[in-house]
Design an enzyme around this catalytic site. Structure first.
Site, PDB file in Angstrom:
ATOM      1  N   ARG A  50      -3.590 -13.939  27.058  1.00 38.14           N
ATOM      2  CA  ARG A  50      -2.288 -14.076  27.670  1.00 38.14           C
ATOM      3  C   ARG A  50      -1.414 -14.884  26.731  1.00 38.14           C
ATOM      4  NH1 ARG A  50      -5.284 -15.545  32.831  1.00 38.14           N
ATOM      5  NH2 ARG A  50      -5.558 -13.565  33.888  1.00 38.14           N
ATOM      6  N   GLY A  73       0.353 -17.573  26.855  1.00 35.96           N
ATOM      7  CA  GLY A  73       0.360 -19.017  26.773  1.00 35.96           C
ATOM      8  C   GLY A  73      -1.015 -19.627  26.687  1.00 35.96           C
ATOM      9  N   CYS A  74      -2.026 -18.830  26.522  1.00 41.20           N
ATOM     10  CA  CYS A  74      -3.388 -19.322  26.682  1.00 41.20           C
ATOM     11  C   CYS A  74      -4.194 -19.104  25.425  1.00 41.20           C
ATOM     12  CB  CYS A  74      -4.048 -18.601  27.859  1.00 41.20           C
ATOM     13  SG  CYS A  74      -5.743 -19.090  28.144  1.00 41.20           S
ATOM     14  N   GLY A  75      -4.823 -20.162  24.933  1.00 38.80           N
ATOM     15  CA  GLY A  75      -5.588 -20.023  23.718  1.00 38.80           C
ATOM     16  C   GLY A  75      -7.075 -19.883  23.925  1.00 38.80           C
ATOM     17  N   CYS A 110      -8.521 -17.958  26.657  1.00 41.03           N
ATOM     18  CA  CYS A 110      -8.822 -16.959  27.673  1.00 41.03           C
ATOM     19  C   CYS A 110     -10.109 -16.221  27.328  1.00 41.03           C
ATOM     20  CB  CYS A 110      -7.681 -15.963  27.774  1.00 41.03           C
ATOM     21  SG  CYS A 110      -6.131 -16.701  28.318  1.00 41.03           S
TER      22      CYS A 110
END
Length: 284
Positions: free
Chosen positions: A124, A126-128, A130
């Site tokens: 996603r 904004g997610c590092g 996931c």
């Protein structure tokens, strides 16, 4: 604003696209000084991008559909899927109505390693982390970066001043992050943009690897906060100085300190803060 004053939104061409672009145009309403105006707006595109290794899908990320060869290589290196750029034999980008597939042909030994630790990543913007299913997988200490010469604060200021001119996607949409590479004098040499900050840095890492850039001679500048993942990706690319426009996290500071990365945050015109290894930053 009345219903009759609102223009109908454009049917985003995304889902019947055969060739994705980094931006699209839509109809919108602007409210300016109490007046409602119909407008045509540029919006950034985010596209499902599937990374397929030797015929096996490994990750689907939401990314901007530009510089995807750089993205695929940078992601592969920063994730430890590849140990060197030479282990990537071929890369093909295929657009379809549902998204983009990037097919990579990699060395058999690396593919064996990927199968051993295979995980299902659902990326996603904004997610590092996931798709990571254990603390051991999430916290992967990077190898320390080789020593480098100090960088001047004035060089970082020069790079900051030049950066906007190198961000056409952000100027058009207002929604793109950038990761830039500057030489020791602060002159920008490479910039990559993406809707996701991690993706932008992966694209930059891939471009540096493709060009065989000596990462001891320069620094990276990113238009985001400096998270753990950003520091990890920088260290994996051999980048010894990472400057971020926003602040770092505490986790990022600890990782940067251990990896011998000079982490600079709140890099703005006329000021910046060195959170780790300030001896690698010269005041002039």
């Amino acid at each position: 604003m009345t219903a009759s004053a609102q223009p109908k939104p454009d049917a985003c061409p995304a889902f019947d696209a055969v060739q994705w672009d980094a931006r699209a145009t839509v109809l919108a309403c602007r409210l300016v000084d109490g007046e409602t105006l119909a407008s045509v707006e540029n919006v950034i595109e985010e596209v499902p991008v599937a990374l397929v290794y030797n015929g096996i899908s490994h990750a689907v990320m939401l990314a901007s559909p530009n510089d995807l060869e750089d993205f695929a290589l940078g992601f592969s290196l920063s994730e430890g899927i590849l140990q060197s750029p030479g282990e990537l034999y071929d890369c093909e980008v295929v657009h379809s109505a549902k998204g983009i597939e990037v097919s990579l042909e990699i060395a058999a030994a690396r593919m064996f390693g990927l199968k051993e630790r295979r995980r299902n990543l659902a990326g996603r913007t904004g997610c590092g982390l996931c798709g990571v299913d254990s603390l051991e997988a999430a916290v992967r200490p990077p190898a320390p970066v080789a020593p480098r010469t100090a960088v001047r604060a004035s060089a970082i200021q020069r790079a900051l001043a030049e950066l906007n001119a190198w961000q056409p996607l952000h100027r058009a949409t207002g929604a793109a992050h950038a990761a830039a590479w500057a030489d020791d004098d602060g002159k920008l040499r490479l910039v990559r943009e993406d809707v996701g900050r991690h993706n932008a840095l992966d694209k930059l890492a891939g471009a540096l690897a493709t060009r065989r850039t000596n990462t001891a001679d320069g620094f990276a500048l990113v238009t985001s906060r400096a998270s753990y993942e950003m520091v990890h990706k920088a260290a994996a690319a051999g980048i010894g100085v990472l400057a971020a426009i926003s602040a770092p996290t505490a986790f990022a500071v600890r990782v940067a300190d251990a990896a011998h990365v000079t982490l600079i945050g709140l890099a703005r015109t006329g000021r910046l803060t060195a959170y780790t290894h300030p001896d690698q930053l010269l005041g002039t």
